[in-house]
Design a protein around this motif. Structure first.
Motif, PDB file in Angstrom:
ATOM      1  N   TYR A 164      -0.202  70.286 -48.044  1.00  0.00           N
ATOM      2  CA  TYR A 164      -0.936  70.781 -46.892  1.00  0.00           C
ATOM      3  C   TYR A 164      -0.297  70.203 -45.636  1.00  0.00           C
ATOM      4  CZ  TYR A 164      -4.276  72.414 -50.274  1.00  0.00           C
ATOM      5  OH  TYR A 164      -4.853  73.065 -51.333  1.00  0.00           O
ATOM      6  N   ASN A 165      -0.150  71.029 -44.626  1.00  0.00           N
ATOM      7  CA  ASN A 165       0.625  70.693 -43.428  1.00  0.00           C
ATOM      8  C   ASN A 165      -0.262  70.128 -42.318  1.00  0.00           C
ATOM      9  OD1 ASN A 165       2.436  70.508 -41.345  1.00  0.00           O
ATOM     10  ND2 ASN A 165       2.936  72.694 -41.273  1.00  0.00           N
ATOM     11  N   GLN A 166      -0.113  68.848 -42.025  1.00  0.00           N
ATOM     12  CA  GLN A 166      -0.907  68.200 -40.988  1.00  0.00           C
ATOM     13  C   GLN A 166      -0.624  68.780 -39.608  1.00  0.00           C
ATOM     14  OE1 GLN A 166      -3.374  65.905 -41.547  1.00  0.00           O
ATOM     15  NE2 GLN A 166      -3.837  66.305 -39.390  1.00  0.00           N
ATOM     16  N   ASP A 167       0.613  69.209 -39.366  1.00  0.00           N
ATOM     17  CA  ASP A 167       0.969  69.803 -38.071  1.00  0.00           C
ATOM     18  C   ASP A 167       0.146  71.063 -37.798  1.00  0.00           C
ATOM     19  OD1 ASP A 167       2.916  67.859 -37.596  1.00  0.00           O
ATOM     20  OD2 ASP A 167       4.424  68.986 -38.707  1.00  0.00           O
TER      21      ASP A 167
ATOM     22  N   TYR B 284       0.436  66.241 -44.921  1.00  0.00           N
ATOM     23  CA  TYR B 284       1.668  65.597 -44.463  1.00  0.00           C
ATOM     24  C   TYR B 284       2.285  66.409 -43.337  1.00  0.00           C
ATOM     25  CZ  TYR B 284       1.342  62.921 -48.790  1.00  0.00           C
ATOM     26  OH  TYR B 284       0.906  62.094 -49.805  1.00  0.00           O
ATOM     27  N   SER B 285       3.040  65.740 -42.473  1.00  0.00           N
ATOM     28  CA  SER B 285       3.729  66.440 -41.399  1.00  0.00           C
ATOM     29  C   SER B 285       5.135  66.822 -41.851  1.00  0.00           C
ATOM     30  CB  SER B 285       3.817  65.558 -40.148  1.00  0.00           C
ATOM     31  OG  SER B 285       4.701  64.476 -40.361  1.00  0.00           O
ATOM     32  N   VAL B 286       5.679  67.840 -41.219  1.00  0.00           N
ATOM     33  CA  VAL B 286       7.048  68.269 -41.533  1.00  0.00           C
ATOM     34  C   VAL B 286       8.029  67.121 -41.304  1.00  0.00           C
ATOM     35  CG1 VAL B 286       8.898  69.826 -40.845  1.00  0.00           C
ATOM     36  CG2 VAL B 286       6.559  70.697 -41.037  1.00  0.00           C
ATOM     37  N   LYS B 287       7.781  66.355 -40.258  1.00  0.00           N
ATOM     38  CA  LYS B 287       8.693  65.273 -39.878  1.00  0.00           C
ATOM     39  C   LYS B 287       8.855  64.232 -40.973  1.00  0.00           C
ATOM     40  CE  LYS B 287       9.462  61.787 -36.281  1.00  0.00           C
ATOM     41  NZ  LYS B 287       8.954  61.202 -35.016  1.00  0.00           N
ATOM     42  N   ASN B 288       7.745  63.842 -41.622  1.00  0.00           N
ATOM     43  CA  ASN B 288       7.870  62.739 -42.587  1.00  0.00           C
ATOM     44  C   ASN B 288       8.154  63.189 -44.015  1.00  0.00           C
ATOM     45  OD1 ASN B 288       5.441  63.576 -43.714  1.00  0.00           O
ATOM     46  ND2 ASN B 288       4.225  61.952 -42.788  1.00  0.00           N
TER      47      ASN B 288
ATOM     48  N   PHE C 257      16.029  61.753 -52.096  1.00  0.00           N
ATOM     49  CA  PHE C 257      17.039  62.784 -51.877  1.00  0.00           C
ATOM     50  C   PHE C 257      17.671  62.612 -50.494  1.00  0.00           C
ATOM     51  CE2 PHE C 257      13.831  64.388 -54.732  1.00  0.00           C
ATOM     52  CZ  PHE C 257      14.525  65.087 -55.688  1.00  0.00           C
ATOM     53  N   LYS C 258      18.863  63.149 -50.333  1.00  0.00           N
ATOM     54  CA  LYS C 258      19.493  63.166 -49.016  1.00  0.00           C
ATOM     55  C   LYS C 258      18.819  64.228 -48.155  1.00  0.00           C
ATOM     56  CE  LYS C 258      24.066  61.762 -50.705  1.00  0.00           C
ATOM     57  NZ  LYS C 258      25.486  62.166 -50.848  1.00  0.00           N
ATOM     58  N   GLU C 259      18.647  63.903 -46.875  1.00  0.00           N
ATOM     59  CA  GLU C 259      17.991  64.845 -45.963  1.00  0.00           C
ATOM     60  C   GLU C 259      18.700  66.191 -45.926  1.00  0.00           C
ATOM     61  OE1 GLU C 259      16.408  63.983 -42.091  1.00  0.00           O
ATOM     62  OE2 GLU C 259      16.515  61.826 -42.485  1.00  0.00           O
ATOM     63  N   THR C 260      20.023  66.160 -45.995  1.00  0.00           N
ATOM     64  CA  THR C 260      20.794  67.406 -45.903  1.00  0.00           C
ATOM     65  C   THR C 260      20.604  68.289 -47.133  1.00  0.00           C
ATOM     66  OG1 THR C 260      22.707  66.204 -46.788  1.00  0.00           O
ATOM     67  CG2 THR C 260      22.556  66.437 -44.395  1.00  0.00           C
ATOM     68  N   ASP C 261      20.040  67.725 -48.202  1.00  0.00           N
ATOM     69  CA  ASP C 261      19.856  68.484 -49.440  1.00  0.00           C
ATOM     70  C   ASP C 261      18.419  68.963 -49.619  1.00  0.00           C
ATOM     71  OD1 ASP C 261      22.506  68.008 -50.018  1.00  0.00           O
ATOM     72  OD2 ASP C 261      22.091  66.202 -51.192  1.00  0.00           O
ATOM     73  N   ILE C 262      17.635  68.929 -48.541  1.00  0.00           N
ATOM     74  CA  ILE C 262      16.232  69.342 -48.599  1.00  0.00           C
ATOM     75  C   ILE C 262      16.009  70.527 -47.666  1.00  0.00           C
ATOM     76  CG2 ILE C 262      13.831  68.630 -48.289  1.00  0.00           C
ATOM     77  CD1 ILE C 262      14.766  65.727 -48.624  1.00  0.00           C
ATOM     78  N   ASP C 263      15.490  71.617 -48.205  1.00  0.00           N
ATOM     79  CA  ASP C 263      15.112  72.786 -47.403  1.00  0.00           C
ATOM     80  C   ASP C 263      13.602  72.791 -47.217  1.00  0.00           C
ATOM     81  OD1 ASP C 263      17.751  73.778 -47.295  1.00  0.00           O
ATOM     82  OD2 ASP C 263      17.524  74.686 -49.277  1.00  0.00           O
ATOM     83  N   ILE C 264      13.161  73.050 -45.989  1.00  0.00           N
ATOM     84  CA  ILE C 264      11.738  73.038 -45.681  1.00  0.00           C
ATOM     85  C   ILE C 264      11.288  74.425 -45.205  1.00  0.00           C
ATOM     86  CG2 ILE C 264       9.943  72.100 -44.158  1.00  0.00           C
ATOM     87  CD1 ILE C 264      10.819  70.036 -46.103  1.00  0.00           C
TER      88      ILE C 264
ATOM     89  N   GLN D 204      12.143  78.726 -40.058  1.00  0.00           N
ATOM     90  CA  GLN D 204      12.371  78.135 -38.745  1.00  0.00           C
ATOM     91  C   GLN D 204      11.139  77.409 -38.206  1.00  0.00           C
ATOM     92  OE1 GLN D 204      12.937  81.504 -39.307  1.00  0.00           O
ATOM     93  NE2 GLN D 204      15.105  81.225 -39.759  1.00  0.00           N
ATOM     94  N   GLY D 205       9.960  77.815 -38.659  1.00  0.00           N
ATOM     95  CA  GLY D 205       8.732  77.283 -38.078  1.00  0.00           C
ATOM     96  C   GLY D 205       8.306  75.950 -38.658  1.00  0.00           C
ATOM     97  N   LYS D 206       7.301  75.323 -38.052  1.00  0.00           N
ATOM     98  CA  LYS D 206       6.773  74.055 -38.542  1.00  0.00           C
ATOM     99  C   LYS D 206       5.253  74.052 -38.627  1.00  0.00           C
ATOM    100  CE  LYS D 206       6.185  70.537 -35.902  1.00  0.00           C
ATOM    101  NZ  LYS D 206       6.318  69.339 -35.051  1.00  0.00           N
ATOM    102  N   PHE D 207       4.604  75.166 -38.238  1.00  0.00           N
ATOM    103  CA  PHE D 207       3.156  75.166 -38.167  1.00  0.00           C
ATOM    104  C   PHE D 207       2.489  76.022 -39.242  1.00  0.00           C
ATOM    105  CE2 PHE D 207       4.326  74.072 -33.743  1.00  0.00           C
ATOM    106  CZ  PHE D 207       3.713  72.823 -33.690  1.00  0.00           C
TER     107      PHE D 207
END
Length: 442
Positions: A156-159, A199-203, A212-219, A252-255
């Motif tokens: 669930y997205n806190q943002d 959780y927020s997208v940022k954390n 995992f490496k950040e570059t290997d994670i798709d959100i 592209q979004g975060k919300f």
């Protein structure tokens, strides 16, 4: 038969609200895209948690070599077992399991079939937000993945919730459109809500999935627009257009109401782990230390490591696992690695230290430096020998007299495998490396 399967597997989904149904379909499409792209040459081993509430792997089960479907609902487990027996709902490649979120129970039953062999692990339908000890959960999940495995996990997205709350406060309106999949009753003290953590997208990349490496994670986040409108005020054609807009905006979004993370374990990580283990073996041979190695057994922590060795009675006989705890002085902070204090001790003991003077170096810092969760004392010895400065001079032995076995166990350099050494050889090596007794630290 296929029509029966389809109707049975999605029957419950039609009892969900509009957002829930289409969130499940969106999750399924992400998994299908991932598997169809990454596993063209072979059939993957699939593990799904929370199955039968949503069955995110529904579209790809038939394409798998093996599929393990875990549900914590006894009713769903019994129903699916009976249905499968009666009309052969699944093929022989599918295993239906009852589980709790205590993964040690899963390890006991299925370790040999999924450890380091799971190509795709799915934690869908927002289940990531229900896991109380998420750090430990991710540790186990990471250890189960194959060399090029993929983890799909949703939260669930806190943002999203912060945005809606902010807008409603400005408009002086009550909270609406929130927690639809949770049956949220517009009560902040809802007992159901307390079982979930958003959780927020940022954390997600930096904290939750730090294995995992950040570059290997798709959100992805989804849905956004569909979550802020009143569904019953629009006809179906308009809702479909809004839903498609949400899909196009998901990457592209975060919300969006839910966060979907797809984390890849890459080949280079495996190669790095192998090279580190080779360096450790070379170090032992250089010091003429006799060793016995088990390459295919490891765990994310001491308990997991020992669990992975169950059944290896000859190897475990007369042994004790050692670990390394890393402290720092509170008045110095943990940013200066030269001030770190390394304490070697049996895995079933805790370090005795003053809370007012010392603290544990944060786990994410340890992981970033050593790439390990159960730090091998031999890894510290190897680093000490490589460096000419005093960075690893603060080495101490705690509860040494309690070690009554003739052999000790340590992990490999990257938690890949476990190494068995004679106790006397290890003590001699520790003395050579300048390890001091704990009372000199206290």
């Amino acid at each position: 038969m296929k029509d029966l399967q389809k109707k049975t597997l999605i029957k419950d989904i039609y009892n969900y609200d509009y957002l829930s149904r289409h969130s499940i379909y969106f999750e399924r499409s992400l998994i299908f895209k991932e598997i169809s792209g990454d596993f063209k040459e072979r059939r993957p081993v699939i593990v799904e948690f929370g199955a039968f509430n949503s069955l995110i792997t529904h579209n790809v089960i038939e394409e798998s070599e093996k599929a393990f479907l875990f549900t914590e609902s006894f009713h769903a487990y019994e129903f699916m077992k009976k249905l499968n027996k009666k009309c052969k709902l699944f093929g022989d490649n599918v295993n239906i399991k009852l589980y709790s979120l205590d993964l040690l129970n899963v390890v006991n039953e299925c370790l040999n079939q999924i450890n380091k062999k799971a190509d795709v692990i799915v934690v869908g339908f927002g289940l990531g937000s229900r896991i109380s000890n998420l750090t430990e959960f991710i540790r186990y999940i990471y250890s189960w993945l194959s060399d090029t495995g993929v983890l799909f996990i949703s939260f669930y997205n806190q943002d999203y919730f912060d945005l809606i709350n902010s807008q409603n406060r400005k408009a002086n309106k009550p909270i609406t459109a929130l927690y639809s999949r949770l049956g949220y009753e517009k009560k902040k003290d809802s007992p159901l809500l307390k079982n979930y953590k958003s959780y927020s997208v940022k954390n997600i990349k930096t904290a939750v999935l730090k294995s995992f490496k950040e570059t290997d994670i798709d959100i992805y986040t989804y849905p956004y627009l569909s979550g802020i409108i009143k569904i019953n005020e629009y006809d179906r054609s308009v809702l479909d257009e809004i839903r498609e807009a949400d899909k196009n905006h998901a990457k592209q979004g975060k919300f969006g109401q839910f966060i979907y993370a797809i984390a890849h374990k890459k080949d280079e990580e495996v190669k790095n782990e192998s090279s580190k283990n080779e360096e450790l073996i070379i170090f032992l041979e250089k010091h003429r230390i006799l060793y016995y190695e088990k390459k295919d057994h490891f765990g994310p922590d001491s308990n997991g490591l020992l669990k992975s060795l169950e059944g290896e009675d000859d190897f475990l006989k007369d042994t004790l696992l050692l670990k390394t705890v890393v402290l720092y002085k509170k008045d110095k902070g943990y940013s200066s690695e030269k001030e770190w204090i390394y304490i070697i001790l049996p895995c079933n003991y805790s370090v005795n230290y003053s809370d007012s003077k010392y603290a544990l170096v944060p786990e994410n810092v340890i992981n970033g430096k050593f790439g390990q969760r159960v730090i091998s004392p031999v890894s510290i010895f190897m680093l000490k020998e490589e460096r000419a400065d005093s960075q690893y001079d603060n080495l101490f032995f705690s509860y040494r007299d309690s070690i009554t076995t003739n052999y000790i166990l340590v992990t490999g350099s990257a938690n890949k495998g476990v190494i068995k050494l004679k106790k006397d050889d290890f003590f001699a090596l520790a003395t050579e490396m300048g390890v001091k007794l704990e009372n000199q630290f206290i």
